[in-house]
Design a protein around this motif. Structure first.
Motif, PDB file in Angstrom:
ATOM      1  N   GLY A   1     -36.312 -48.485 -33.955  1.00 41.05           N
ATOM      2  CA  GLY A   1     -36.951 -49.747 -33.371  1.00 41.05           C
ATOM      3  C   GLY A   1     -36.263 -49.900 -32.210  1.00 41.05           C
ATOM      4  O   GLY A   1     -35.364 -49.289 -31.685  1.00 41.05           O
ATOM      5  N   ALA A   2     -36.686 -50.792 -31.314  1.00 42.01           N
ATOM      6  CA  ALA A   2     -36.261 -51.454 -30.132  1.00 42.01           C
ATOM      7  C   ALA A   2     -34.720 -51.715 -30.299  1.00 42.01           C
ATOM      8  O   ALA A   2     -34.663 -52.706 -31.063  1.00 42.01           O
ATOM      9  CB  ALA A   2     -37.000 -52.545 -29.414  1.00 42.01           C
ATOM     10  N   GLY A   3     -33.884 -51.668 -29.250  1.00 40.85           N
ATOM     11  CA  GLY A   3     -32.610 -52.104 -29.365  1.00 40.85           C
ATOM     12  C   GLY A   3     -32.174 -53.429 -29.225  1.00 40.85           C
ATOM     13  O   GLY A   3     -31.161 -53.941 -29.266  1.00 40.85           O
TER      14      GLY A   3
ATOM     15  N   LYS B   1     -31.833 -48.650 -25.759  1.00 38.75           N
ATOM     16  CA  LYS B   1     -31.772 -49.852 -25.042  1.00 38.75           C
ATOM     17  C   LYS B   1     -33.167 -49.950 -24.314  1.00 38.75           C
ATOM     18  O   LYS B   1     -33.370 -49.210 -23.059  1.00 38.75           O
ATOM     19  CB  LYS B   1     -30.619 -50.325 -24.255  1.00 38.75           C
ATOM     20  CG  LYS B   1     -29.492 -50.791 -24.832  1.00 38.75           C
ATOM     21  CD  LYS B   1     -28.889 -49.660 -25.792  1.00 38.75           C
ATOM     22  CE  LYS B   1     -27.214 -49.962 -26.412  1.00 38.75           C
ATOM     23  NZ  LYS B   1     -26.780 -48.915 -27.114  1.00 38.75           N
ATOM     24  N   VAL B   2     -34.079 -50.831 -24.490  1.00 33.27           N
ATOM     25  CA  VAL B   2     -35.576 -50.953 -23.934  1.00 33.27           C
ATOM     26  C   VAL B   2     -35.335 -51.330 -22.463  1.00 33.27           C
ATOM     27  O   VAL B   2     -36.162 -51.015 -21.686  1.00 33.27           O
ATOM     28  CB  VAL B   2     -36.406 -51.584 -24.705  1.00 33.27           C
ATOM     29  CG1 VAL B   2     -37.075 -50.660 -25.880  1.00 33.27           C
ATOM     30  CG2 VAL B   2     -35.945 -52.820 -25.137  1.00 33.27           C
TER      31      VAL B   2
ATOM     32  N   ALA C   1     -37.840 -48.777 -21.745  1.00 32.54           N
ATOM     33  CA  ALA C   1     -39.106 -49.157 -21.219  1.00 32.54           C
ATOM     34  C   ALA C   1     -39.340 -49.638 -19.529  1.00 32.54           C
ATOM     35  O   ALA C   1     -40.499 -49.744 -19.241  1.00 32.54           O
ATOM     36  CB  ALA C   1     -39.099 -50.440 -22.087  1.00 32.54           C
ATOM     37  N   ALA C   2     -38.218 -49.897 -18.821  1.00 31.96           N
ATOM     38  CA  ALA C   2     -38.374 -50.057 -17.498  1.00 31.96           C
ATOM     39  C   ALA C   2     -38.954 -48.596 -16.843  1.00 31.96           C
ATOM     40  O   ALA C   2     -39.700 -48.762 -16.020  1.00 31.96           O
ATOM     41  CB  ALA C   2     -37.083 -50.419 -16.935  1.00 31.96           C
ATOM     42  N   TYR C   3     -38.445 -47.439 -17.253  1.00 30.71           N
ATOM     43  CA  TYR C   3     -38.799 -46.275 -16.793  1.00 30.71           C
ATOM     44  C   TYR C   3     -40.062 -45.979 -17.318  1.00 30.71           C
ATOM     45  O   TYR C   3     -41.040 -45.665 -16.574  1.00 30.71           O
ATOM     46  CB  TYR C   3     -38.146 -45.264 -17.326  1.00 30.71           C
ATOM     47  CG  TYR C   3     -36.662 -45.221 -16.824  1.00 30.71           C
ATOM     48  CD1 TYR C   3     -36.225 -46.091 -15.687  1.00 30.71           C
ATOM     49  CD2 TYR C   3     -35.520 -44.704 -17.627  1.00 30.71           C
ATOM     50  CE1 TYR C   3     -34.893 -46.050 -15.342  1.00 30.71           C
ATOM     51  CE2 TYR C   3     -34.224 -44.600 -17.200  1.00 30.71           C
ATOM     52  CZ  TYR C   3     -33.898 -45.172 -15.796  1.00 30.71           C
ATOM     53  OH  TYR C   3     -32.405 -45.267 -15.575  1.00 30.71           O
ATOM     54  N   ALA C   4     -40.684 -46.397 -18.565  1.00 33.17           N
ATOM     55  CA  ALA C   4     -41.950 -45.972 -18.949  1.00 33.17           C
ATOM     56  C   ALA C   4     -42.770 -47.012 -18.214  1.00 33.17           C
ATOM     57  O   ALA C   4     -44.118 -46.768 -17.772  1.00 33.17           O
ATOM     58  CB  ALA C   4     -41.960 -46.552 -20.431  1.00 33.17           C
TER      59      ALA C   4
ATOM     60  N   ALA D   1     -43.290 -55.942 -23.640  1.00 29.78           N
ATOM     61  CA  ALA D   1     -42.244 -56.575 -24.304  1.00 29.78           C
ATOM     62  C   ALA D   1     -42.007 -56.288 -25.621  1.00 29.78           C
ATOM     63  O   ALA D   1     -43.007 -55.582 -26.303  1.00 29.78           O
ATOM     64  CB  ALA D   1     -42.793 -58.197 -24.408  1.00 29.78           C
ATOM     65  N   TYR D   2     -40.878 -56.393 -26.162  1.00 36.89           N
ATOM     66  CA  TYR D   2     -40.400 -55.849 -27.521  1.00 36.89           C
ATOM     67  C   TYR D   2     -39.859 -56.888 -28.447  1.00 36.89           C
ATOM     68  O   TYR D   2     -39.281 -57.783 -27.767  1.00 36.89           O
ATOM     69  CB  TYR D   2     -39.393 -54.611 -27.427  1.00 36.89           C
ATOM     70  CG  TYR D   2     -40.178 -53.568 -26.648  1.00 36.89           C
ATOM     71  CD1 TYR D   2     -40.608 -52.256 -27.565  1.00 36.89           C
ATOM     72  CD2 TYR D   2     -40.044 -53.428 -25.518  1.00 36.89           C
ATOM     73  CE1 TYR D   2     -41.116 -51.625 -26.843  1.00 36.89           C
ATOM     74  CE2 TYR D   2     -40.706 -52.187 -24.791  1.00 36.89           C
ATOM     75  CZ  TYR D   2     -41.238 -51.274 -25.598  1.00 36.89           C
ATOM     76  OH  TYR D   2     -41.919 -50.245 -25.022  1.00 36.89           O
TER      77      TYR D   2
END
Length: 396
Positions: free
Chosen positions: A127-129, A281-282, A286-289, A311-312
């Motif tokens: 899951g998201a950190g 750590k998103v 997630a910033a890269y994604a 958002a997570y």
């Protein structure tokens, strides 16, 4: 009627106190990932006169000599003598490290979807950190798909570091900043309005020499001449002196230059820092994604510029929201682009980590001069491998 406006972005050199901290945190992360790709790392650094403090939560099976990593990172930056304001060999290094909280580990190790009884597969195992929202941005105003102000600001401070290290300007020292103001007409960059350079130097160098050298060997080498005119303002060390710099001049902290790290203020920011964090750590992955998604959307011609928000919720694999904003430049409705994003991209943390191959020691090189638009580096989130499928599905 044409709309004219100015937009300003800044960057800092690798010797800036906050950037020193980002590089140390990511150097430690890289050293750990090179030995234990599944480690959990949240590494924070503080520097001040004569002192480096490394703190955080790290869970790993390997041993890393943190003081040695700190000293070698400082050496590479150029802080090798006390008269530069910092000495990598004699500074104190204090470490205070705990393991990752078991309450966080529960949600990361096994996503909420699995704990709720959903069928598991390899990409929903974690899951998201943390909770939070991350933004990615892209624009077709430059070949790098980056806003021009931050792109030029980065190139200026990279050039400052180059002329310092190759002795083209031998009296420079590691600390420095740049700032670039670009004039836009109808959302297109047309000229540079102002350039600001602050460069640390030996105390006994005359200001006229500093201004001349930086103007000729840095600014004119980087800023395209067609963007400069008789009204462009150039400011070099506006106070007239910048001899005291680095940690001696200012305390530094990891994660305090997040706008420098991303898009220079163009587009929104979720507030989470990137450096010192493993890809569970998103804030980081997630910033890269989000950049990967936005860049492919613009490169595919679906929009001239694009901002993606993801958002997570902590411990949950699937994002709680994915939003696309093209600022009125889209060729198809934004809602349709959002549907394509959810169809083409898997934005679960484990899928991002696998698809972008993020468990590698690649992060120290990003800790100065930006994480995006770095075409000199082979970064997975800068690939344009989704362009054709997006165009096909969009009917373009």
């Amino acid at each position: 009627m044409s709309r004219r406006y100015l937009f300003t972005s800044e960057s800092v050199t690798e010797g800036h106190p906050d950037k020193i901290c980002d590089q140390i945190s990511d150097a430690i992360l890289d050293e750990i990932l090179s030995k234990d790709p599944n480690a959990r790392v949240a590494c924070e650094t503080m520097v001040t006169t004569g002192l480096v403090v490394v703190a955080g939560e790290i869970s790993t099976k390997c041993y890393v000599d943190i003081p040695n990593v700190v000293r070698e990172t400082l050496r590479e930056i150029g802080y090798t003598r006390a008269k530069y304001g910092f000495d990598c060999d004699t500074c104190a290094v204090v470490t205070t490290i705990d393991e990752q909280s078991p309450d966080i580990a529960i949600g990361v190790n096994k996503a909420l979807e699995i704990r709720d009884g959903a069928n598991s597969n390899d990409k929903t195992l974690i899951g998201a950190g943390d909770q939070g929202m991350m933004f990615g941005y892209a624009t077709n105003e430059t070949p790098e798909f980056m806003p021009l102000p931050i792109l030029l600001a980065h190139k200026l401070v990279m050039k400052l570091a180059e002329v310092r290290k190759n002795k083209a300007i031998p009296y420079l020292r590691p600390d420095g900043k740049s700032q670039v103001t670009v004039e836009y007409i109808d959302n297109k960059p047309v000229r540079v309005e102002a350039i600001v350079i602050a460069a640390q130097h030996k105390p006994d160098v005359k200001y006229d020499i500093i201004k001349r050298d930086i103007t000729e060997k840095v600014i004119k080498e980087i800023i395209p001449p067609e963007l400069i005119d008789e009204n462009t303002k150039i400011y070099v060390n506006p106070t007239g002196r910048f001899a005291v710099g680095g940690p001696q001049g200012d305390t530094g902290l990891t994660g305090r230059k997040i706008i420098v790290d991303t898009y220079g203020g163009m587009g929104r920011h979720g507030g989470g820092a990137l450096s010192g964090k493993d890809p569970t750590k998103v804030d980081r992955s997630a910033a890269y994604a989000a950049r990967y998604v936005a860049k492919n959307i613009v490169a595919a011609g679906l929009a001239d510029k694009c901002e993606v928000q993801i958002a997570y919720a902590i411990g949950k694999a699937y994002p709680v929201s994915v939003t696309v904003d093209t600022f009125g430049t889209a060729k198809i409705p934004d809602q349709k682009i959002e549907e394509l994003v959810n169809e083409v991209f898997d934005l679960r943390p484990a899928a991002i980590i696998e698809d972008l191959d993020l468990r590698r020691p690649i992060y120290k090189q990003l800790a100065a001069y930006g994480h995006f638009g770095r075409m000199e580096l082979d970064l997975s989130w800068e690939r344009l491998d989704k362009v054709e499928i997006l165009r096909q599905k969009a009917g373009l």
